[in-house]
Each structure stands twice: as C-alpha cells, then as structure tokens.
Design a protein around this motif. Structure first.
Motif, PDB file in Angstrom:
ATOM      1  N   ARG A 112       0.854  -1.195   0.000  1.00 45.29           N
ATOM      2  CA  ARG A 112       0.000   0.000   0.000  1.00 45.29           C
ATOM      3  C   ARG A 112       0.888   1.243   0.000  1.00 45.29           C
ATOM      4  O   ARG A 112       2.089   1.163   0.251  1.00 45.29           O
ATOM      5  N   ASP A 113       0.266   2.380  -0.284  1.00 46.10           N
ATOM      6  CA  ASP A 113       1.047   3.609  -0.438  1.00 46.10           C
ATOM      7  C   ASP A 113       1.373   4.202   0.935  1.00 46.10           C
ATOM      8  O   ASP A 113       0.830   5.228   1.332  1.00 46.10           O
ATOM      9  N   GLN A 114       2.258   3.512   1.660  1.00 45.06           N
ATOM     10  CA  GLN A 114       2.680   3.997   2.978  1.00 45.06           C
ATOM     11  C   GLN A 114       4.146   3.643   3.201  1.00 45.06           C
ATOM     12  O   GLN A 114       4.626   2.598   2.725  1.00 45.06           O
ATOM     13  N   ASP A 115       4.846   4.494   3.935  1.00 45.66           N
ATOM     14  CA  ASP A 115       6.283   4.334   4.138  1.00 45.66           C
ATOM     15  C   ASP A 115       6.647   2.931   4.613  1.00 45.66           C
ATOM     16  O   ASP A 115       7.595   2.325   4.116  1.00 45.66           O
ATOM     17  N   ALA A 116       5.919   2.438   5.610  1.00 47.46           N
ATOM     18  CA  ALA A 116       6.283   1.153   6.222  1.00 47.46           C
ATOM     19  C   ALA A 116       6.253   0.015   5.205  1.00 47.46           C
ATOM     20  O   ALA A 116       7.088  -0.898   5.268  1.00 47.46           O
ATOM     21  N   ASP A 117       5.317   0.053   4.274  1.00 48.43           N
ATOM     22  CA  ASP A 117       5.252  -1.005   3.263  1.00 48.43           C
ATOM     23  C   ASP A 117       6.444  -0.921   2.303  1.00 48.43           C
ATOM     24  O   ASP A 117       7.072  -1.931   1.987  1.00 48.43           O
ATOM     25  N   TYR A 118       6.786   0.284   1.859  1.00 50.21           N
ATOM     26  CA  TYR A 118       7.951   0.425   0.966  1.00 50.21           C
ATOM     27  C   TYR A 118       9.230  -0.012   1.677  1.00 50.21           C
ATOM     28  O   TYR A 118      10.055  -0.723   1.117  1.00 50.21           O
ATOM     29  N   HIS A 119       9.383   0.406   2.932  1.00 50.79           N
ATOM     30  CA  HIS A 119      10.606   0.061   3.672  1.00 50.79           C
ATOM     31  C   HIS A 119      10.721  -1.444   3.892  1.00 50.79           C
ATOM     32  O   HIS A 119      11.812  -2.012   3.854  1.00 50.79           O
ATOM     33  N   SER A 120       9.612  -2.105   4.135  1.00 49.39           N
ATOM     34  CA  SER A 120       9.667  -3.539   4.436  1.00 49.39           C
ATOM     35  C   SER A 120      10.052  -4.370   3.208  1.00 49.39           C
ATOM     36  O   SER A 120      10.424  -5.541   3.333  1.00 49.39           O
ATOM     37  N   LEU A 121       9.982  -3.764   2.029  1.00 48.16           N
ATOM     38  CA  LEU A 121      10.390  -4.498   0.825  1.00 48.16           C
ATOM     39  C   LEU A 121      11.872  -4.859   0.869  1.00 48.16           C
ATOM     40  O   LEU A 121      12.284  -5.893   0.346  1.00 48.16           O
ATOM     41  N   ASP A 122      12.680  -4.015   1.499  1.00 46.74           N
ATOM     42  CA  ASP A 122      14.117  -4.329   1.606  1.00 46.74           C
ATOM     43  C   ASP A 122      14.328  -5.594   2.422  1.00 46.74           C
ATOM     44  O   ASP A 122      15.161  -6.442   2.089  1.00 46.74           O
ATOM     45  N   ARG A 123      13.573  -5.729   3.490  1.00 53.20           N
ATOM     46  CA  ARG A 123      13.661  -6.908   4.348  1.00 53.20           C
ATOM     47  C   ARG A 123      13.269  -8.179   3.572  1.00 53.20           C
ATOM     48  O   ARG A 123      13.922  -9.219   3.676  1.00 53.20           O
ATOM     49  N   LEU A 124      12.207  -8.058   2.809  1.00 54.44           N
ATOM     50  CA  LEU A 124      11.720  -9.206   2.044  1.00 54.44           C
ATOM     51  C   LEU A 124      12.718  -9.575   0.939  1.00 54.44           C
ATOM     52  O   LEU A 124      13.029 -10.754   0.730  1.00 54.44           O
ATOM     53  N   LEU A 125      13.262  -8.584   0.262  1.00 54.54           N
ATOM     54  CA  LEU A 125      14.255  -8.845  -0.792  1.00 54.54           C
ATOM     55  C   LEU A 125      15.518  -9.483  -0.221  1.00 54.54           C
ATOM     56  O   LEU A 125      16.182 -10.276  -0.900  1.00 54.54           O
TER      57      LEU A 125
END
Ligand SMILES: [Zn+2]
Ligand SMILES: [Zn+2]
Length: 188
Positions: free
Chosen positions: A91-104
């Motif tokens: 979703r369009d929120q900071d926490a979701d974008y940031h968590s992509l690094d963890r998943l990658l």
C-alpha cells in the motif's frame, strides 16, 4: 497453456470469501493451465499451524510454494518461512515500501501484487521487485497510464489471482501486457 501463473489461491485462504470449496491444490494441479504453477495463499491464513500441510501438499503436487503477504506487519514473520517466492501487498505507505528491503534480503523473488488496485507508487518500489499484471484487477483502472512509465524500469509477471476454478486464465492481463509492449519475465 500460458507460461506461468504464480498468483493462485486455494481453500487454504480460509478467510477469503471469494474462494470456493472446489478450489483445492489438487484441482489446480490437475487443470495445469500454465507451464509453471505456483500457489500463493494469504500468509495470515497459514501462520496458525497450517503452513506445513500447505507446503507439503503443494510440493507433492509439483507446484511452487508462494504466499501473499498483506503489508509490512507480516514481513518479519514471513521471512522465516520456506517459500519459493513472495507476493506482497504494497500500500502507499512508508512502512510497506521500507519492508520491501527486508523481504528482498531473503534472496527470493518478490512480486508486487496488483499495484494498480492498491495505489502502489511504483517510483518507491526497488527495481529488483517484479511487478504484477493481474488478470482480476488490471482492467479496473487506467492500466496504460499506470504501467507505461515503468515499462523499462521493472520486470513484469502476469498472474490470474484465481480464487475459483474458472478464474484460472490470464486473457485480460495478457491483452494489457501486449498493448503495453511488455514481455513477461519467467521467474523459475
Ligand atoms: Zn491481493
Ligand atoms: Zn491474491
């Protein structure tokens, strides 16, 4: 037969009212509408002890094991599971974008689920992520305007997001990809 379909739900998505009882792993495996088939049930439906049976059944059927992760709140836990790939609600929120690094950082493919339906800002998504063109949702927004600016920036995958047996197809998503001049990236 289509090339790949990595976004498919089954009866393991127990709290998704769109899934019908006939949509079992066995039926999806028997239909085999794609050369590469992956199951990606909602991760939050699998955490309470269901994942082991889920993984076993999918692997025995010869399919890829995925999960659909509903945003940042689930990422730390999802990173611990033995899946082949992730599908992620960004979703369009900071926490979701940031968590992509963890998943990658898990080193597995990360597919951004139906970004046009969730209002994902693809400018904020790491280029290593794969972007989905989703047969269930692509036609509901102005997909040309949404996807065109990112054609050269990402790799794309086409998915059915099937919740019922007759959703096992990708005709609209393929049409959109063709109109956009996007060639699908084959993940496995
Ligand atoms: Zn979804
Ligand atoms: Zn889904």
């Amino acid at each position: 037969m289509v090339k790949q379909d990595l976004h498919i739900h089954t009866t393991y998505s127990a709290n998704d009212s769109a899934v019908v009882p006939e949509q079992t792993v066995a039926l999806v495996a028997a239909v085999k509408h794609a050369a590469i088939v992956g199951i990606s049930d909602h991760f939050d439906s699998l955490v309470d002890g269901y994942f082991e049976a889920y993984e076993r059944e999918i692997r025995q059927a010869g399919l890829k094991v995925g999960v659909e992760v509903d945003g940042h709140a689930w990422v730390a836990e999802a990173a611990d599971y033995n899946v082949d790939y992730y599908i992620f609600h960004c979703r369009d929120q900071d926490a979701d974008y940031h968590s992509l690094d963890r998943l990658l950082a898990c080193g597995k493919p990360v597919i951004i689920a139906h970004p046009n339906a969730l209002g994902t800002n693809l400018n904020r998504v790491p280029a290593e992520c794969l972007i989905e063109i989703n047969n269930r949702y692509v036609w509901r927004t102005d997909w040309k305007q949404f996807y065109s600016p990112f054609k050269g920036h990402f790799k794309f995958v086409i998915s059915s997001d099937a919740h019922q047996p007759h959703w096992l197809g990708q005709a609209v998503a393929y049409y959109a990809a063709k109109q956009l001049g996007i060639q699908e990236h084959i993940v496995f």
